[in-house]
Scaffold this motif. Structure first.
Motif, short mmCIF file in Angstrom:
data_model
loop_
_atom_site.label_atom_id
_atom_site.label_comp_id
_atom_site.label_asym_id
_atom_site.label_seq_id
_atom_site.Cartn_x
_atom_site.Cartn_y
_atom_site.Cartn_z
N ILE A 99 -4.77 5.53 -27.93
CA ILE A 99 -3.75 4.73 -28.62
C ILE A 99 -2.82 5.63 -29.43
O ILE A 99 -1.60 5.45 -29.42
CB ILE A 99 -4.41 3.65 -29.51
CG1 ILE A 99 -5.14 2.62 -28.65
CG2 ILE A 99 -3.37 2.96 -30.39
CD1 ILE A 99 -5.99 1.64 -29.44
N MET A 100 -3.40 6.61 -30.13
CA MET A 100 -2.57 7.52 -30.93
C MET A 100 -1.63 8.33 -30.05
O MET A 100 -0.47 8.54 -30.38
CB MET A 100 -3.46 8.47 -31.73
CG MET A 100 -4.04 7.88 -32.99
SD MET A 100 -2.84 7.66 -34.33
CE MET A 100 -2.40 9.34 -34.70
N ALA A 101 -2.14 8.81 -28.91
CA ALA A 101 -1.30 9.58 -27.99
C ALA A 101 -0.15 8.72 -27.47
O ALA A 101 1.00 9.16 -27.38
CB ALA A 101 -2.13 10.12 -26.83
N SER A 102 -0.46 7.47 -27.14
CA SER A 102 0.56 6.54 -26.67
C SER A 102 1.61 6.30 -27.76
O SER A 102 2.82 6.27 -27.49
CB SER A 102 -0.10 5.23 -26.26
OG SER A 102 0.85 4.25 -25.95
N ALA A 103 1.15 6.14 -28.99
CA ALA A 103 2.07 5.90 -30.10
C ALA A 103 2.97 7.11 -30.34
O ALA A 103 4.18 6.96 -30.57
CB ALA A 103 1.28 5.56 -31.36
#
Length: 197
Positions: A99-103
């Motif tokens: 999720i952090m990478a996507s954000a």
């Protein structure tokens, strides 16, 4: 004279009793209103943010504190690990990293997908784990200029997460953010999940 004062005293006693009864009723009414008000405030309370919202806010905070962070692309994302055992992760650690990478990608960071490549070691029940001795090797293998890594710690009521983007050349922290997540049944379930990819 006594016979005349006795009904008068009784009348006064009834008046006092009636006043006390009215005061007691008023107090009960106020208590009921307070209880109803508390129930409404609980019902109308804002829901607590979930993992996705908190991770996106953390990514935005990283970019806001260092707008040049996206120049350290491409980035690879490592599975977030338990602060108590850096060789152990969970479903929570894997999805937090994703999720952090996507954000961060939404904010302009180029993210290299490493699960598609055979050159990165993936332990079946843990995922990609970044240890300091592996950073140079992994960055060279994936031509990455930065790595997203993070740790989490379980408390009694909250799960604390610390995420950072580290430049591979000199291990300089380019951006960091911390947040806490309520330790509810959903979060506990993610922590217990040790399945592979």
């Amino acid at each position: 004279m006594l016979s005349h004062s006795s009904p008068l005293l009784q009348l006064r006693g009834l008046a006092v009793s009636a006043r006390l009864f009215v005061v007691a009723l008023f107090m009960l009414f106020l208590a009921g209103c307070t209880a109803l008000g508390n129930n409404n405030s609980v019902r109308n309370a804002e829901p607590q943010p979930d993992l996705s919202e908190l991770a996106h806010e953390a990514a935005a905070q990283m970019v806001a504190s260092n707008p040049d962070i996206t120049r350290s692309s491409p980035m690879i994302a490592a599975t977030f690990v338990s602060i108590d055992n850096l060789s152990q992760s969970s479903t929570f650690g894997r999805i937090s990293s994703e999720i952090m990478a996507s954000a961060l990608a939404r904010h302009g960071m180029q993210v290299r997908e490493v699960k598609m490549r055979d050159s990165m070691f993936i332990e079946e029940t843990v995922g990609e784990l970044i240890l300091s001795r592996q950073v140079q090797r992994l960055s060279a293998q994936h031509d990455a200029r930065s790595i997203l890594m993070g740790t989490y710690a379980q408390g009694q009521d909250y799960l604390y997460v610390s995420a950072r983007v580290v430049r591979t050349g000199d291990a300089m922290v380019l951006g960091s953010a911390d947040f806490k997540l309520p330790l509810d049944n959903n979060t506990r379930s993610l922590l217990e999940g040790q399945g592979g990819w």
